[in-house]
Design a protein around this motif. Structure first.
Motif, PDB file in Angstrom:
ATOM      1  N   ILE A 153     -56.470  61.203 -27.459  1.00 37.99           N
ATOM      2  CA  ILE A 153     -58.219  60.366 -26.920  1.00 37.99           C
ATOM      3  C   ILE A 153     -58.501  60.659 -25.561  1.00 37.99           C
ATOM      4  N   GLU A 154     -57.336  62.036 -24.661  1.00 42.79           N
ATOM      5  CA  GLU A 154     -58.133  62.366 -24.037  1.00 42.79           C
ATOM      6  C   GLU A 154     -59.443  62.810 -23.577  1.00 42.79           C
ATOM      7  N   LYS A 214     -64.425  57.618 -15.149  1.00 41.79           N
ATOM      8  CA  LYS A 214     -63.780  57.783 -16.439  1.00 41.79           C
ATOM      9  C   LYS A 214     -63.707  56.856 -17.408  1.00 41.79           C
ATOM     10  N   PRO A 215     -64.101  57.031 -19.032  1.00 48.40           N
ATOM     11  CA  PRO A 215     -63.341  56.180 -19.651  1.00 48.40           C
ATOM     12  C   PRO A 215     -62.587  54.640 -19.692  1.00 48.40           C
ATOM     13  N   THR A 216     -62.783  53.158 -20.032  1.00 48.46           N
ATOM     14  CA  THR A 216     -61.715  52.517 -19.626  1.00 48.46           C
ATOM     15  C   THR A 216     -61.621  52.811 -21.248  1.00 48.46           C
ATOM     16  N   ALA A 237     -48.951  54.938 -21.020  1.00 51.15           N
ATOM     17  CA  ALA A 237     -47.851  55.447 -19.799  1.00 51.15           C
ATOM     18  C   ALA A 237     -48.718  56.862 -19.090  1.00 51.15           C
ATOM     19  N   LYS A 238     -48.683  57.904 -20.138  1.00 43.95           N
ATOM     20  CA  LYS A 238     -49.497  59.151 -20.331  1.00 43.95           C
ATOM     21  C   LYS A 238     -50.877  59.168 -19.903  1.00 43.95           C
ATOM     22  N   LEU A 239     -51.580  58.040 -20.357  1.00 42.53           N
ATOM     23  CA  LEU A 239     -53.087  57.884 -19.922  1.00 42.53           C
ATOM     24  C   LEU A 239     -52.943  57.694 -18.503  1.00 42.53           C
ATOM     25  N   ARG A 240     -52.291  56.712 -17.440  1.00 46.28           N
ATOM     26  CA  ARG A 240     -52.787  55.706 -16.650  1.00 46.28           C
ATOM     27  C   ARG A 240     -51.865  57.187 -15.435  1.00 46.28           C
ATOM     28  N   THR A 241     -51.301  58.176 -16.218  1.00 44.88           N
ATOM     29  CA  THR A 241     -50.795  59.372 -14.894  1.00 44.88           C
ATOM     30  C   THR A 241     -51.821  59.897 -14.950  1.00 44.88           C
ATOM     31  N   ASP A 242     -53.094  60.387 -15.740  1.00 47.59           N
ATOM     32  CA  ASP A 242     -54.400  60.847 -15.154  1.00 47.59           C
ATOM     33  C   ASP A 242     -55.182  59.916 -15.447  1.00 47.59           C
ATOM     34  N   GLY A 243     -55.504  58.704 -15.273  1.00 54.14           N
ATOM     35  CA  GLY A 243     -55.502  58.883 -13.880  1.00 54.14           C
ATOM     36  C   GLY A 243     -57.162  57.487 -15.306  1.00 54.14           C
ATOM     37  N   TYR A 244     -57.022  57.202 -16.251  1.00 55.75           N
ATOM     38  CA  TYR A 244     -57.432  56.110 -17.141  1.00 55.75           C
ATOM     39  C   TYR A 244     -56.969  54.502 -16.710  1.00 55.75           C
ATOM     40  N   GLN A 245     -57.984  54.467 -17.052  1.00 56.14           N
ATOM     41  CA  GLN A 245     -57.761  52.134 -17.098  1.00 56.14           C
ATOM     42  C   GLN A 245     -57.353  52.055 -18.675  1.00 56.14           C
TER      43      GLN A 245
END
Length: 256
Positions: free
Chosen positions: A251-252, A26-28, A47-55
């Motif tokens: 963003i995702e 996944k992209p940073t 917080a949402k992006l980190r939960t979904d596995g993004y750096q």
């Protein structure tokens, strides 16, 4: 012979694993705040992006000049191994438009209530291109710097209604205290070649934005041939703070 076959199989499996890992990488996401905000304005989105596995990296935008700030963000991009999605809020949009140039790992740009200037345009020029912006009357007296320049702040008493009308008042009051100033010169600096002409771009903004009129944001999104534009009804200029789920979702989409 068996040993050779086992080695060949192991190498084949390792190669497949590396290929799968690269495909799943996944992209940073690098989040660049704008004027009168700070990296904390992205907390809900991060917080949402980190939960979904993004750096996620929240860049501390210096807010000194478009070129200086773009060079700073570019250095962060260069430090990341793998693909990057650059996200800019407000003035941060002008910064990511420049910072992406020369960085082939940037795969897309996301503009969050943000400027996407054409070469030769200034942020100040774009903010006044359409009626409806009231930032000028909400600014406090400028702070004169040692080099003769001026730092601009929003009057704390006017911050809530001007900048973050859809954020709870107590939270907006703390945002006003912690706001980061921008130099007057940064707002009048002409933009260079914009990366949105080469990269897929996405836009999200609120219909009740008082810093950058919605008409101006829509104009820039259309000009940049936005892959997807989201208009959040009645959202303020800090749409990422008041509507983090909608911003994270876009963003995702850009990351995919």
């Amino acid at each position: 012979m068996k040993a050779i076959k086992h080695i060949a199989l192991a190498l084949s499996l390792a190669g497949a694993a590396v290929t799968a890992s690269a495909a799943d990488l996944k992209p940073t996401v690098i989040l660049v705040h704008g004027a009168f905000a700070d990296s904390g304005s992205w907390n809900g989105v991060a917080a949402k992006l980190r939960t979904d596995g993004y750096q996620v990296i929240g860049a501390a935008n210096p807010l000194r000049s478009v070129k200086t700030d773009a060079d700073f963000v570019s250095s962060i991009v260069k430090s990341v191994k793998g693909p990057v999605v650059l996200v800019g809020h407000s003035y941060g949009g002008a910064v990511i438009s420049a910072a992406a140039n020369g960085n082939p790992n940037v795969k897309s740009l996301v503009y969050v209530a943000a400027f996407a200037p054409e070469a030769g345009e200034t942020v100040l020029e774009l903010s006044g291109k359409f009626p409806g912006g009231t930032l000028g009357s909400a600014l406090a007296a400028p702070v004169t710097l040692s080099n003769g320049g001026k730092d601009l702040y929003i009057d704390q008493a006017k911050f809530h209604q001007q900048f973050a009308a859809d954020v709870p008042q107590a939270e907006a009051a703390l945002m006003a205290v912690g706001q980061r100033p921008i130099t007057e010169a940064a707002l009048t600096e002409k933009a260079g070649a914009p990366a949105w002409k080469k990269l897929p771009s996405y836009f999200i903004y609120g219909s009740a934005d008082k810093n950058i009129p919605a008409a101006a944001l829509g104009f820039m999104a259309e000009r940049a041939k936005s892959r997807k534009t989201v208009v959040v009804p009645n959202a303020s200029h800090v749409v990422m703070t008041s509507n983090p789920a909608a911003v994270a979702e876009l963003i995702e989409t850009a990351a995919r």
